[in-house]
Motif scaffolding. Sequence first.
Motif, PDB file in Angstrom:
ATOM      1  N   ARG A 244     -98.212  -7.051  40.491  1.00 23.47           N
ATOM      2  CA  ARG A 244     -97.653  -6.572  39.234  1.00 23.47           C
ATOM      3  C   ARG A 244     -96.689  -5.426  39.531  1.00 23.47           C
ATOM      4  NH1 ARG A 244    -100.042 -10.434  38.462  1.00 23.47           N
ATOM      5  NH2 ARG A 244    -101.796 -10.916  37.053  1.00 23.47           N
ATOM      6  N   ASP A 245     -95.400  -5.644  39.290  1.00 25.06           N
ATOM      7  CA  ASP A 245     -94.390  -4.593  39.484  1.00 25.06           C
ATOM      8  C   ASP A 245     -94.464  -3.971  40.879  1.00 25.06           C
ATOM      9  OD1 ASP A 245     -93.454  -4.874  36.830  1.00 25.06           O
ATOM     10  OD2 ASP A 245     -95.077  -3.584  36.110  1.00 25.06           O
ATOM     11  N   GLY A 246     -94.594  -4.822  41.888  1.00 27.08           N
ATOM     12  CA  GLY A 246     -94.596  -4.366  43.269  1.00 27.08           C
ATOM     13  C   GLY A 246     -95.905  -3.769  43.749  1.00 27.08           C
TER      14      GLY A 246
ATOM     15  N   ASP B  99    -102.690  -5.825  42.172  1.00 26.76           N
ATOM     16  CA  ASP B  99    -103.601  -5.602  41.056  1.00 26.76           C
ATOM     17  C   ASP B  99    -104.983  -6.139  41.426  1.00 26.76           C
ATOM     18  OD1 ASP B  99    -104.860  -5.304  38.627  1.00 26.76           O
ATOM     19  OD2 ASP B  99    -103.809  -6.965  37.656  1.00 26.76           O
TER      20      ASP B  99
END
Length: 234
Positions: free
Chosen positions: A132-134, A137
């Motif tokens: 998630r966004d680099g 998670d």
Amino acid sequence: MTSLTIHRVTTLDLAVRPAVWPFAEERRDEIAAHFAQQQRERPKIWNGRVLLGRDAVFTDGHLSATYFETDFASFLAWRDWGYPDKAVFNGFGMGALRASDGAFIMGEMAHHTSNGGRIYFPSGTPDLDDVRDGMLDIPGSVVRELAEETGLSAADCRAEPDWHCVFTGPSLAMIRVLNLDVPGDVARARIEANLAREAEPELSAIHLVRGIDDLKPSMPRFVTAFVEQQFASR
């Protein structure tokens, strides 16, 4: 024997960055041959993309590390050949299912999987669906693996805030206790009913661990170390 440490943390900072893995590049032909042999033995395994970790640092209740993408064949060869690159680890989340009567609930992996016969909590080597966004998670990965393996959802559990990070060198199990509001026998029956509805479930059996005597050799050391610590603290 590989040394083992357990760190209790509240935050995870796991950045995913592009990187070339020298092991995978330098031994590509050997890796391909090894994977072909594994596929002959377990035709259901496939060479997808996974994430491995480097540079784990534990400070003041915090874990930071970096992850990079590689193929499952390279990961499998690295694991099966005794972890020749010591700078790399398999860092994954686990959901330690704990019933209302204190029993821990584990699944036995089906033979068609790459860990057939091993017994542990819902988990899996992270893949690109967990980014998630680099960032990796891990909480989301635990929820996904829980649903895939047992049919349970996040709504069925009360997740404790801390992570018990069991680090052996080649592996880093980030374990979060997931409390259920039903006793062990009821939870096991529910999971078994879900498995019976699946054409090819990942799990072949469900095991209840009510004490140290219920631990088995087919449970990885990072799992038994965590469970031993949990029962010792009661």
